[in-house]
Design an enzyme around this catalytic site. Structure first.
Site: not given
Ligand code: PLP
Length: 431
Positions: A286, A332, A358
């Site tokens: 996470p 995004y 800018c």
């Molecule tokens: C970015 C990433 C995560 C974490 O994603 P979240 O959406 O921030 O929880 C976990 N594993 C991999 C391989 C990622 O690239």
């Protein structure tokens, strides 16, 4: 005055009368003390978020690998390392940070589609827990580097489960046709290849299906597909010690209602147990869900530039934070809640909150009803993830300072950059 009320999705952030507090600290006072733009994080909020994962995983072999690209400040990494976490890294630089923060390389999983030979060597020498390999080409290269380095490389394959886009269109990395992972249909062959390469040692299976996921179902679908593969791979005589379900759990920015981490993990573990894999070590990666709602970005209103109502013009509230400090809105079109640090009485006007950079894309929020005056401090909420880590120096703007709150203590965990630092490595031409 009404009773103190927590803001949506952020129990540590409270509106106490006119005062906005994070973990009891008056955010306006912090902004005045340290200057703006300023990131402020709550250590307690981070640990509470982690505790949801930990409660559900208690009593079973597991490792929560914090995906540090969400927020890689050393003090944040130290917080998670001390709480027993490992780390999900995507570069050699992130490995350096883990080690600088006192983290344990043996708890690091190395993800990413483009690992260089130098990064592989660095991670092998440091002794990372495993490489999450994303292609056959990477398997071959890792085998070569491992043999040259004299360290067998522990390998987990990142499988792209191709979870049905029709039912779960918000998933962005777990579908056929994106760059991530090894296609589900090719995974068994890739495992056979990995098992045959002398520099590699197969240890697990991994996935990561996307980010800001707010439902349990895509995870459950993914789990079924992964466990199907575990059966096939083990039938081929290749043992898998761990199963890694990746990250991606969403947070509340506006009205999203993602499942609590504890619920998500329990539901997944039910499937794992039901399929007879309860003895495997379970990993999660996470990022956002551990830090996103633990942080805010504070910014000071510089100018109010009301539009001419007779021309239907927009009202601009120009602040001292910009897209270089917080990229998510510009990149995004992300919606992030913006709150005054001190609520004023009065009739709100509808403002576009924009920075000084800018670019017309330089905005933090559009059409926000606020009572503001020049000199007021605003807080952009849910800025603890993918905020500071995506900051740049565009327009030669020094990056913000960062403060970590730890109970009643206030720690400056990153000083504001000076402009001299920004061009310290540049050289004038001779003569
Ligand atoms: C970015 C990433 C995560 C974490 O994603 P979240 O959406 O921030 O929880 C976990 N594993 C991999 C391989 C990622 O690239």
């Amino acid at each position: 005055m009404s009773a103190p009320a927590a803001l949506p999705g952020a129990p540590h952030l409270v509106r106490d009368g006119a005062v906005l507090r994070l973990d009891g600290h008056d955010l306006a006072a912090l902004g005045r003390r340290f200057g703006t733009p300023l990131y402020v994080y709550s250590r307690r909020a981070m640990l509470d978020a982690l505790a949801g994962y930990q409660r559900a995983l208690q009593g079973r072999r597991h490792l929560v690998c914090y995906a540090m690209k969400a927020n890689s400040n050393l003090a944040v990494l130290q917080t998670f390392a001390q709480a027993g976490c490992g780390f999900d890294i995507v570069s050699g630089g992130e490995l350096d940070r883990v080690l600088a923060a006192g983290g344990d390389a043996a708890k690091v999983v190395f993800s990413g589609v483009g690992k260089t030979a130098a990064e592989m060597r660095q991670a092998l020498v440091a002794g990372v827990r495993c490489f999450n390999v994303e292609s056959e080409g990477e398997l071959e290269r890792l085998d070569e580097v491992a043999r040259a380095t004299g360290v067998r490389a522990p390998v987990s394959l990142r499988v792209n489960p191709d979870v049905d886009a029709g039912t779960h269109p918000y998933i962005s990395t777990g579908l056929k046709g994106n760059k991530f992972g090894i296609a589900h249909a090719d995974a068994l062959a890739a495992y056979r290849r990995a098992a045959a390469l002398p520099g590699l040692r197969v240890v697990g299976i991994d996935c990561h299906i996307g980010s800001q996921i707010t439902q349990v179902e895509p995870y459950l679908d993914t789990a079924e597909r992964m466990l199907d593969l575990v059966v096939q791979v083990e039938a081929a005589g290749i043992a898998l010690e761990h199963i890694d379900f990746g990250g991606g759990l969403g947070i509340t920015y506006t009205d999203e209602a993602p499942p609590p981490a504890e619920t998500l993990v329990r539901r997944l573990l039910e499937r794992v147990d039901a399929r007879g894999f309860g003895d495997r070590e379970i990993l999660f990666e996470p990022g956002r869900s551990l830090v996103g709602n633990a942080g805010v970005l504070l910014t000071e209103v510089q100018y109010l530039k009301p539009g001419r109502t007779d021309e239907g013009g927009r009202n601009f509230c120009i602040v001292d934070a910009a897209m270089n400090d917080l990229m998510r809105p510009a990149m995004y079109q992300a919606w992030m809640r913006i709150e005054p640090c001190r609520q004023r009485d009065g009739v709100p006007l509808r403002w576009d909150i924009v920075g000084p950079v800018c670019e017309s894309g330089d905005w933090l929020g559009r059409e926000r009803d606020l009572v503001v005056q020049a000199g007021d401090l605003l807080a952009v909420l849910s800025a603890g993830a993918y905020g500071m880590t995506m900051a740049s120096n565009y327009n030669t703007r020094p990056r913000a300072a960062e403060v970590l709150l730890d109970g009643t203590q206030v720690h400056l965990v990153r000083e504001r950059e000076s402009t001299a630092e920004l061009f310290a490595r540049e050289r004038l031409l001779p003569g």
